[in-house]
Write a protein that holds these residues in place. Structure first.
Motif, mmCIF file in Angstrom:
data_model
loop_
_atom_site.group_PDB
_atom_site.id
_atom_site.type_symbol
_atom_site.label_atom_id
_atom_site.label_comp_id
_atom_site.label_asym_id
_atom_site.label_seq_id
_atom_site.Cartn_x
_atom_site.Cartn_y
_atom_site.Cartn_z
ATOM 1 N N GLY A 28 42.669 49.277 40.446
ATOM 2 C CA GLY A 28 43.260 48.635 39.277
ATOM 3 C C GLY A 28 42.397 48.789 38.038
ATOM 4 O O GLY A 28 42.899 49.078 36.946
ATOM 5 N N TYR A 32 43.287 51.014 34.604
ATOM 6 C CA TYR A 32 43.218 50.429 33.266
ATOM 7 C C TYR A 32 42.242 51.211 32.386
ATOM 8 O O TYR A 32 42.517 51.454 31.218
ATOM 9 N N GLN A 37 46.805 51.118 31.876
ATOM 10 C CA GLN A 37 47.887 50.571 32.683
ATOM 11 C C GLN A 37 47.388 49.365 33.466
ATOM 12 O O GLN A 37 46.302 49.386 34.028
ATOM 13 N N GLY A 38 48.201 48.330 33.502
ATOM 14 C CA GLY A 38 47.861 47.153 34.277
ATOM 15 C C GLY A 38 48.387 45.903 33.612
ATOM 16 O O GLY A 38 48.804 45.911 32.451
ATOM 17 N N ASP A 39 48.382 44.816 34.350
ATOM 18 C CA ASP A 39 48.862 43.530 33.852
ATOM 19 C C ASP A 39 47.692 42.830 33.170
ATOM 20 O O ASP A 39 46.927 42.111 33.798
ATOM 21 N N VAL A 40 47.540 43.054 31.875
ATOM 22 C CA VAL A 40 46.422 42.521 31.099
ATOM 23 C C VAL A 40 46.945 41.547 30.058
ATOM 24 O O VAL A 40 47.938 41.830 29.387
ATOM 25 N N LYS A 41 46.284 40.405 29.954
ATOM 26 C CA LYS A 41 46.619 39.423 28.921
ATOM 27 C C LYS A 41 45.336 38.921 28.285
ATOM 28 O O LYS A 41 44.302 38.807 28.950
ATOM 29 N N LEU A 51 42.742 40.876 33.911
ATOM 30 C CA LEU A 51 43.520 41.926 34.555
ATOM 31 C C LEU A 51 43.976 41.376 35.893
ATOM 32 O O LEU A 51 43.149 40.976 36.714
ATOM 33 N N ARG A 52 45.279 41.314 36.098
ATOM 34 C CA ARG A 52 45.818 40.811 37.359
ATOM 35 C C ARG A 52 46.050 41.982 38.296
ATOM 36 O O ARG A 52 46.712 42.951 37.956
ATOM 37 N N ARG A 57 41.858 38.623 40.239
ATOM 38 C CA ARG A 57 41.740 38.654 38.779
ATOM 39 C C ARG A 57 40.393 39.240 38.399
ATOM 40 O O ARG A 57 39.383 38.988 39.062
ATOM 41 N N ARG A 75 42.643 34.581 42.555
ATOM 42 C CA ARG A 75 43.184 33.639 41.580
ATOM 43 C C ARG A 75 43.158 32.256 42.212
ATOM 44 O O ARG A 75 43.748 32.020 43.258
#
Length: 83
Positions: A28, A32, A37-41, A51-52, A57, A75
């Protein structure tokens, strides 16, 4: 591609993961770092991002060339308070 750096604490947390989780987290982070690419907030109320990666995390800061991971782990309700 951005350079991935783990703090001492994050490296210890990464080493304590089981082998399958280490592989998922490293893949992951790599995805990124290479392609964004990735679930980043962005974290609310403080600097940094998360980064999930499934149940895991990675809390990190970044600039144009570097990703500095400060937390790697499952998490939990305390994940965002630890760091």
């Amino acid at each position: 591609m951005k350079t991935i750096i783990l703090t001492d604490k994050a490296a210890r947390e990464f080493d304590n993961l089981d082998s399958k989780a280490r592989e998922q987290v490293s893949e992951g982070l790599y995805q990124y770092a290479v392609g964004g690419q990735g679930d980043v907030k962005r974290l609310a109320g403080r600097d940094g991002f998360r980064l999930r990666i499934g149940r895991y995390r990675v809390i990190f800061d970044e600039d144009k060339t570097t990703i500095l991971a400060v937390y790697v782990g499952k998490r939990e309700t305390t994940t965002y308070r630890k760091n």
